[in-house]
Design an enzyme around this catalytic site. Structure first.
Site, PDB file in Angstrom:
ATOM      1  N   VAL A   9     106.681 -41.224   2.944  1.00 45.93           N
ATOM      2  CA  VAL A   9     105.566 -41.069   3.329  1.00 45.93           C
ATOM      3  C   VAL A   9     104.564 -40.830   4.347  1.00 45.93           C
ATOM      4  O   VAL A   9     105.217 -41.320   5.762  1.00 45.93           O
ATOM      5  CB  VAL A   9     105.287 -42.327   2.375  1.00 45.93           C
ATOM      6  CG1 VAL A   9     104.529 -42.113   1.122  1.00 45.93           C
ATOM      7  CG2 VAL A   9     105.607 -44.032   3.532  1.00 45.93           C
ATOM      8  N   SER A  10     103.296 -40.087   4.531  1.00 42.19           N
ATOM      9  CA  SER A  10     103.237 -39.706   5.903  1.00 42.19           C
ATOM     10  C   SER A  10     103.126 -40.633   7.004  1.00 42.19           C
ATOM     11  O   SER A  10     102.496 -40.700   7.946  1.00 42.19           O
ATOM     12  CB  SER A  10     101.776 -38.329   6.164  1.00 42.19           C
ATOM     13  OG  SER A  10     102.800 -37.379   5.195  1.00 42.19           O
ATOM     14  N   THR A  11     102.063 -41.772   6.213  1.00 44.04           N
ATOM     15  CA  THR A  11     101.595 -42.700   6.652  1.00 44.04           C
ATOM     16  C   THR A  11     101.716 -44.506   6.017  1.00 44.04           C
ATOM     17  O   THR A  11     102.544 -44.348   5.242  1.00 44.04           O
ATOM     18  CB  THR A  11      99.594 -43.566   6.935  1.00 44.04           C
ATOM     19  OG1 THR A  11      99.876 -43.824   5.475  1.00 44.04           O
ATOM     20  CG2 THR A  11      99.607 -42.134   7.304  1.00 44.04           C
TER      21      THR A  11
END
Length: 185
Positions: A9-11
């Site tokens: 997941v990017s964040t």
């Protein structure tokens, strides 16, 4: 032979549960998950650990190809390394796999499209920001205290009112009040 999953997941506030469920359903016996890691960066701790963990005959499985990476060169390098090590690759959502020449060809095409999508998104974002700037708008958090309120704050300070009282009157933090009180007129 084991199915090993990789999720990203990017964040840090995003939830990888959808990916984890899909990987579990696909038979992954172990899943490595990177939180807050951009797909454009090759140096991701859990991806590195996952690649190190894989053994000949294993299958690296991801929920979607862009979870492995958004840069075509990086994705293809990882797939090439896996192929040399006799490790297969599967992407659940796209139904891609490296079991044969057609699967590897489709994987190359999909990796190129993933990078094209990312590059197009970046280009549109930059164009939108430039257009907004030309129209006098700027990004970022809205100001709590505008120029009129800042002037009012300085007037109140000149009358002997404390910065803490001014902050309460303006409905802002003490730090914001100090910042505007120190700004010259």
């Amino acid at each position: 032979m084991a199915t090993i999953g990789y999720a990203r997941v990017s964040t840090t506030d995003q939830d990888p549960q959808l990916q984890l469920d899909a990987l579990s359903e696909a038979g992954a016996v172990r899943v490595f998950t990177d939180h807050g890691a951009s797909g454009s960066k090759a140096d991701r701790p859990q991806l590195m650990a996952c690649l190190d963990h894989l053994r000949e005959g294993d299958v690296l499985t991801v929920w979607k190809l862009d979870r492995l990476g958004r840069d075509t060169r990086h994705v293809l390098d990882v797939i090439s390394e896996l192929t040399e090590r006799k490790i297969n690759f599967t992407s659940i959502t796209e139904g891609l796999h490296t079991d044969g020449p057609m699967g590897r060809a489709m994987l190359t095409i999909m990796a190129a499209f993933a990078q094209l999508e990312r590059d197009t998104m970046i280009e549109r974002t930059r164009a939108g920001l430039a257009a907004a700037a030309q129209n006098g708008r700027r990004g970022g958090r809205p100001r709590k205290v505008d120029d009129a309120l800042a002037l009012r704050a300085r007037e109140l300070k000149s009358k002997g009112i404390s910065a803490q009282e001014i902050a309460m009157m303006l409905g802002c933090s003490l730090a914001t009040a100090y910042r505007h009180l120190s700004t010259p007129t």
